[in-house]
Design a protein around this motif. Sequence first.
Motif, PDB file in Angstrom:
ATOM      1  N   UNK A  15       0.846  -1.204   0.000  1.00 41.76           N
ATOM      2  CA  UNK A  15       0.000   0.000   0.000  1.00 41.76           C
ATOM      3  C   UNK A  15       0.875   1.246   0.000  1.00 41.76           C
ATOM      4  N   UNK A  16       0.317   2.375  -0.456  1.00 43.70           N
ATOM      5  CA  UNK A  16       1.127   3.593  -0.456  1.00 43.70           C
ATOM      6  C   UNK A  16       1.504   3.986   0.970  1.00 43.70           C
ATOM      7  N   UNK A  17       2.620   4.664   1.121  1.00 42.80           N
ATOM      8  CA  UNK A  17       3.019   5.108   2.459  1.00 42.80           C
ATOM      9  C   UNK A  17       1.949   6.002   3.074  1.00 42.80           C
ATOM     10  N   UNK A  70      -4.924  15.197   3.461  1.00 43.03           N
ATOM     11  CA  UNK A  70      -4.739  15.273   2.009  1.00 43.03           C
ATOM     12  C   UNK A  70      -5.484  16.430   1.339  1.00 43.03           C
ATOM     13  N   UNK A  71      -6.704  16.742   1.792  1.00 44.12           N
ATOM     14  CA  UNK A  71      -7.459  17.837   1.167  1.00 44.12           C
ATOM     15  C   UNK A  71      -6.735  19.165   1.364  1.00 44.12           C
ATOM     16  N   UNK A 126       2.959   5.094  -5.450  1.00 43.10           N
ATOM     17  CA  UNK A 126       3.471   3.794  -5.875  1.00 43.10           C
ATOM     18  C   UNK A 126       4.963   3.820  -6.183  1.00 43.10           C
ATOM     19  N   UNK A 127       5.570   4.961  -6.080  1.00 46.53           N
ATOM     20  CA  UNK A 127       6.989   5.071  -6.428  1.00 46.53           C
ATOM     21  C   UNK A 127       7.878   4.555  -5.306  1.00 46.53           C
ATOM     22  N   UNK A 128       9.045   4.113  -5.693  1.00 46.45           N
ATOM     23  CA  UNK A 128       9.995   3.570  -4.721  1.00 46.45           C
ATOM     24  C   UNK A 128      10.876   4.633  -4.085  1.00 46.45           C
ATOM     25  N   UNK A 129      11.161   5.690  -4.834  1.00 42.43           N
ATOM     26  CA  UNK A 129      12.113   6.690  -4.355  1.00 42.43           C
ATOM     27  C   UNK A 129      11.569   8.114  -4.503  1.00 42.43           C
ATOM     28  N   UNK A 174       0.057  13.675  -1.830  1.00 41.43           N
ATOM     29  CA  UNK A 174       0.835  12.959  -2.850  1.00 41.43           C
ATOM     30  C   UNK A 174       0.723  11.446  -2.702  1.00 41.43           C
ATOM     31  N   UNK A 175       0.624  10.973  -1.468  1.00 39.67           N
ATOM     32  CA  UNK A 175       0.502   9.525  -1.264  1.00 39.67           C
ATOM     33  C   UNK A 175      -0.872   8.987  -1.636  1.00 39.67           C
ATOM     34  N   UNK A 176      -1.836   9.876  -1.888  1.00 37.12           N
ATOM     35  CA  UNK A 176      -3.129   9.388  -2.400  1.00 37.12           C
ATOM     36  C   UNK A 176      -3.040   9.103  -3.892  1.00 37.12           C
TER      37      UNK A 176
END
Length: 127
Positions: free
Chosen positions: A29-31, A38-39, A75-78, A123-125
């Motif tokens: 899952x995303x961090x 988020x809003x 979904x990114x690793x870095x 961003x994590x959404x």
Amino acid sequence: MIRRIRASLALVVALLLTVPGCAGTDPPPPPEVRGGQPARGAELIAGYGCGSCHAIPGIDRADGLVGPPLDRFGSRSYVAGKLVNNADNLRHWITDPQAVEPGTAMPDLGVSALDAQDIAAYLFTLD
């Protein structure tokens, strides 16, 4: 002869069951950014003008081409190609990009720790 065929068949079945399991695992899952809003992060992204450099889904007029597009960010690793993508590292990057990568085109916008937390939560959404 029959034993050899059965053994070979058992090996083939075992391999077929094992290989798809590796490719079919769900991504992590995303961090998370505990306590992040988020809003509010989306509003801050627009207010800081992040979209003048980045294309960012869900942010009006965020279609910049200077920095990388931020779609699927969760979904990114870095982060910045250097830091493992997690909440602490992303907040560090947002608040002090020059400390992470001196000379980067990412400017220091004076983002507060609280604002960075909410920007990261948004961003994590994006996964």
